[in-house]
Design an enzyme around this catalytic site. Structure first.
Site, mmCIF file in Angstrom:
data_model
loop_
_atom_site.group_PDB
_atom_site.id
_atom_site.type_symbol
_atom_site.label_atom_id
_atom_site.label_comp_id
_atom_site.label_asym_id
_atom_site.label_seq_id
_atom_site.Cartn_x
_atom_site.Cartn_y
_atom_site.Cartn_z
ATOM 1 N N ILE A 78 2.675 -3.246 24.722
ATOM 2 C CA ILE A 78 3.312 -2.023 25.204
ATOM 3 C C ILE A 78 2.888 -1.728 26.637
ATOM 4 O O ILE A 78 3.639 -1.131 27.410
ATOM 5 C CB ILE A 78 2.978 -0.819 24.273
ATOM 6 C CG1 ILE A 78 3.821 0.408 24.635
ATOM 7 C CG2 ILE A 78 1.488 -0.503 24.308
ATOM 8 C CD1 ILE A 78 5.304 0.213 24.486
ATOM 9 N N GLU A 79 1.687 -2.178 27.019
ATOM 10 C CA GLU A 79 1.204 -1.951 28.378
ATOM 11 C C GLU A 79 1.936 -2.815 29.402
ATOM 12 O O GLU A 79 1.845 -2.559 30.612
ATOM 13 C CB GLU A 79 -0.297 -2.243 28.477
ATOM 14 C CG GLU A 79 -1.175 -1.328 27.651
ATOM 15 C CD GLU A 79 -1.399 -1.810 26.220
ATOM 16 O OE1 GLU A 79 -2.287 -1.267 25.542
ATOM 17 O OE2 GLU A 79 -0.670 -2.752 25.787
ATOM 18 N N SER A 96 3.422 -9.829 18.360
ATOM 19 C CA SER A 96 3.193 -10.900 17.393
ATOM 20 C C SER A 96 4.512 -11.591 17.079
ATOM 21 O O SER A 96 5.595 -11.019 17.232
ATOM 22 C CB SER A 96 2.588 -10.322 16.106
ATOM 23 O OG SER A 96 2.675 -11.246 15.047
ATOM 24 N N ASP A 98 0.877 -1.181 0.000
ATOM 25 C CA ASP A 98 0.000 0.000 0.000
ATOM 26 C C ASP A 98 0.911 1.226 0.000
ATOM 27 O O ASP A 98 1.332 1.717 1.048
ATOM 28 C CB ASP A 98 -0.897 -0.020 1.236
ATOM 29 C CG ASP A 98 -1.891 1.132 1.260
ATOM 30 O OD1 ASP A 98 -1.711 2.097 0.481
ATOM 31 O OD2 ASP A 98 -2.842 1.077 2.056
ATOM 32 N N GLY A 100 3.867 -1.526 17.779
ATOM 33 C CA GLY A 100 3.332 -2.441 16.787
ATOM 34 C C GLY A 100 4.187 -2.417 15.535
ATOM 35 O O GLY A 100 3.711 -2.121 14.440
ATOM 36 N N GLU A 151 -10.271 -2.518 15.697
ATOM 37 C CA GLU A 151 -9.118 -3.211 16.302
ATOM 38 C C GLU A 151 -8.622 -2.513 17.567
ATOM 39 O O GLU A 151 -7.873 -3.091 18.338
ATOM 40 C CB GLU A 151 -7.936 -3.386 15.331
ATOM 41 C CG GLU A 151 -8.223 -4.357 14.213
ATOM 42 C CD GLU A 151 -7.005 -4.603 13.330
ATOM 43 O OE1 GLU A 151 -6.075 -3.767 13.338
ATOM 44 O OE2 GLU A 151 -6.978 -5.632 12.652
ATOM 45 N N GLU A 156 1.827 2.662 13.059
ATOM 46 C CA GLU A 156 0.750 2.532 12.066
ATOM 47 C C GLU A 156 -0.318 1.673 12.721
ATOM 48 O O GLU A 156 -0.290 0.454 12.642
ATOM 49 C CB GLU A 156 1.300 1.898 10.775
ATOM 50 C CG GLU A 156 0.370 2.097 9.580
ATOM 51 C CD GLU A 156 -0.791 1.115 9.542
ATOM 52 O OE1 GLU A 156 -1.793 1.351 10.277
ATOM 53 O OE2 GLU A 156 -0.705 0.134 8.806
ATOM 54 N N ASP A 187 6.460 -5.266 19.533
ATOM 55 C CA ASP A 187 5.355 -5.982 18.907
ATOM 56 C C ASP A 187 5.076 -7.241 19.719
ATOM 57 O O ASP A 187 6.008 -7.866 20.249
ATOM 58 C CB ASP A 187 5.665 -6.357 17.457
ATOM 59 C CG ASP A 187 4.403 -6.513 16.625
ATOM 60 O OD1 ASP A 187 4.205 -5.725 15.684
ATOM 61 O OD2 ASP A 187 3.595 -7.414 16.938
ATOM 62 N N ARG A 229 0.019 4.462 2.006
ATOM 63 C CA ARG A 229 0.329 4.319 3.428
ATOM 64 C C ARG A 229 1.831 4.418 3.696
ATOM 65 O O ARG A 229 2.299 5.255 4.468
ATOM 66 C CB ARG A 229 -0.198 2.979 3.928
ATOM 67 C CG ARG A 229 0.416 2.461 5.216
ATOM 68 C CD ARG A 229 0.225 0.959 5.304
ATOM 69 N NE ARG A 229 0.751 0.375 6.514
ATOM 70 C CZ ARG A 229 1.976 -0.128 6.647
ATOM 71 N NH1 ARG A 229 2.825 -0.083 5.633
ATOM 72 N NH2 ARG A 229 2.350 -0.681 7.789
#
Length: 556
Positions: free
Chosen positions: A302-303, A276, A225, A252, A327, A318, A274, A228
């Site tokens: 991040i928390e 994931s 993209d 993220g 989300e 992003e 991240d 973006r």
């Protein structure tokens, strides 16, 4: 979500002190000194230097000399150590070290020996003199003649090297932690490693969300993209003065593309976070591009993670979802802002607006709705169940939009709160053409990248009219892009809310004229059973006509 770590632990952070790192105490007990195992046998030594000396004398192997001869960096030295251990494990005590190509494979980044003290003490290896250098110094009995200026330069070079090694070791420590988590199978050990920068808890209700970002397809779609990705790249590269020497947090980080943009723009340190499994690939991408000394990857939410710095100068992320807020990732970005952004720091992007416009698309209604009333002569109206209830993500055409859009939400990222993300807002549009029926509503968002907390887009600013090409902006303009139907398509497309005119609360579809005004309210609300999902509600009425309605749509 757990409470943020205390500030006292951050104020004494030492990236080379493993004992202060949560989760490492299970791997490296505080009350034991770590012994150094020989590269070629099971013999144990009290420190790295004695082990290296033993390897020179017994096996005629000088690790420091090989490192210098092959011009290996920090990660190359890690691969060399693991390569030698793998060869020794296979029975080969004369490994081929004639070229670094022999051990350049990334599999040698994974430790062969658990708790390998050699890897944890690479700073000693980097400073160790070669056997030839030691012999030369002993033969001469003299130190080389070094001037005060040369000595100052040497000290400065060593300080820079130490800072680089500290950053690299911090990065590699996280990589080793993940490798150990994969290696151990028992639940107790895995639980002990589930700390900042490690695996996510098994009972995490967000597990499905983070798992969806572990695969290539979604990242390929986002990277391709260009609207973006170019916007982030252009803002970062065209504003290098903002990033030079700064500490940046990437929330993220995905594949690491934004982190690498920031590093290339001159950032002093970038922390890429991240939750994931894509983070493993991001690390490899970062190593491959030689940016491991600038970018530190941290696994986790991040928390919940502990960052290696108390504050950052810039937060880049992003985070945008369909219709912007699907989300609910913005919640995490705002947490990062409130927890880590230094006073006067910058959010990238900095401002968002959400638009709504009326849809008149008889062709879509005919092909996707009316179609089910007669399929080869059979009525299949059951297939229409819930077809009006869910927000559809599709790219609409400008000809299907019946008026200019109404900007009903403005989100300044430096000041907006999580409470502001559930709302009911008024909107008003004036039809720009005659239409046979109001078929639905279309929602999209605009994104703005401005240079400071004080900069704001002009009221009513629209991203499609913003100067976005490199070289055309100035300090006030920044960069912007739209996900609307009047510009190049993005992977977000638009959210389409079809009106069910058969419901009692909605009036029958009928023709409307150019110049008629349609006004109402629009609401966004997180779903109670899953806050990452979204309910969107609309109430509307047409001036001078019976056209009115109220409807709720969901996004799952």
């Amino acid at each position: 979500m757990s409470s943020p770590p205390s500030s006292s632990s951050e104020s004494h952070f030492d990236p080379l002190d493993l004992r202060g790192e949560e989760g490492w105490e299970d791997v490296e007990p505080d009350n034991e000194e770590q012994s150094v195992v020989s590269l070629f046998s099971d013999e144990v030594f009290p420190d790295v230097r004695s082990m290296l000396q033993h390897c020179r004398e017994k096996y005629n192997f000088d690790l420091v000399k090989v490192r210098k001869d092959l011009d290996l960096d920090f990660y190359g030295t890690i691969k060399l150590v693991n390569y030698i251990r793998s060869q020794t494990k296979a029975g080969n005590v004369n490994p081929d070290v004639s070229s670094k190509k022999v051990f350049e494979d990334d599999r040698y980044m994974t430790p062969i020996l658990e708790d390998d003290a050699v890897l944890f003490e690479l700073d000693d290896i980097l400073d160790e003199p070669t056997s030839e250098q030691s012999a030369g110094a002993q033969a001469s009995g003299l130190e080389p003649d070094v001037s005060g200026k040369e000595l100052d330069k040497r000290v400065k070079d060593l300080e820079e090297e130490l800072e680089k090694v500290t950053s690299q070791f911090d990065q590699y420590k996280l990589l080793v932690k993940d490798a150990l988590a994969d290696r151990y199978d028992d639940n107790d050990t895995k639980a002990s490693l589930e700390t900042s920068g490690s695996r996510e808890p098994a009972q995490d209700k967000d597990a499905g969300y983070f798992t969806s970002y572990a695969y290539n397809d979604i990242h390929e779609t986002m990277l391709k993209d260009t609207i973006r990705t170019d916007a982030y790249r252009d803002f970062i590269y065209e504003n290098k003065d903002l990033f030079k020497g700064k500490v940046v947090l990437d929330v993220g980080c995905g594949t690491g593309i934004l982190s690498m943009f920031c590093a290339k723009a001159g950032a002093k340190k970038v922390i890429a976070v991240d939750n994931s499994d894509v983070l493993d690939k991001a690390r490899q991408n970062i190593f491959e591009n030689g940016l491991g000394d600038v970018i530190t990857c941290v696994r986790g939410k991040i928390e919940e993670v502990t960052l290696p710095v108390p504050k950052v100068d810039i937060i880049v992320s992003e985070w945008m979802g369909y219709c912007l807020l699907y989300e609910a990732m913005l919640d995490s970005v705002l947490y990062a802002r409130d927890r880590y952004l230094a006073p006067g720091g910058l959010m990238v992007p900095s401002h968002m607006t959400i638009h709504v416009a009326p849809l008149a698309d008889p062709e879509y209604i005919e092909s996707h709705i009316s179609f089910w009333h007669s399929v080869y002569g059979f009525s299949m109206s059951a297939m229409l169940d819930k077809i009006y209830d869910e927000v559809k993500i599709r790219c609409t055409l400008p000809k299907e939009i019946a008026s200019d859009s109404s900007i009903f939400v403005d989100l300044p990222l430096h000041s907006v709160t999580t409470k502001d993300l559930s709302f009911r807002k008024p909107f008003s549009v004036t039809l720009s053409k005659d239409i046979d029926a109001l078929d639905g509503w279309v929602i999209w968002f605009d994104t703005f990248f401005l240079r400071s907390q004080d900069a704001v887009p002009p009221k009513g600013a629209r991203a499609e009219a913003w100067p976005t090409k490199p070289g055309t902006m100035n300090n006030q303009d920044g960069v912007a892009f739209t996900t609307g139907p009047h510009a190049k398509e993005t992977h977000w497309a638009q959210g389409v809310l079809l009106i069910d005119h058969n419901k009692k609360r909605n009036s029958s579809a009928g023709p409307l004229k150019e110049g008629q005004k349609v006004a109402g309210t629009i609401s966004f609300q997180k779903r109670e059973d899953n806050p990452r999902e979204l309910d969107i509600g609309l109430d509307w009425a047409t001036e001078g006509a019976e056209e009115k309605g109220s409807q709720l749509w969901f996004m799952r």
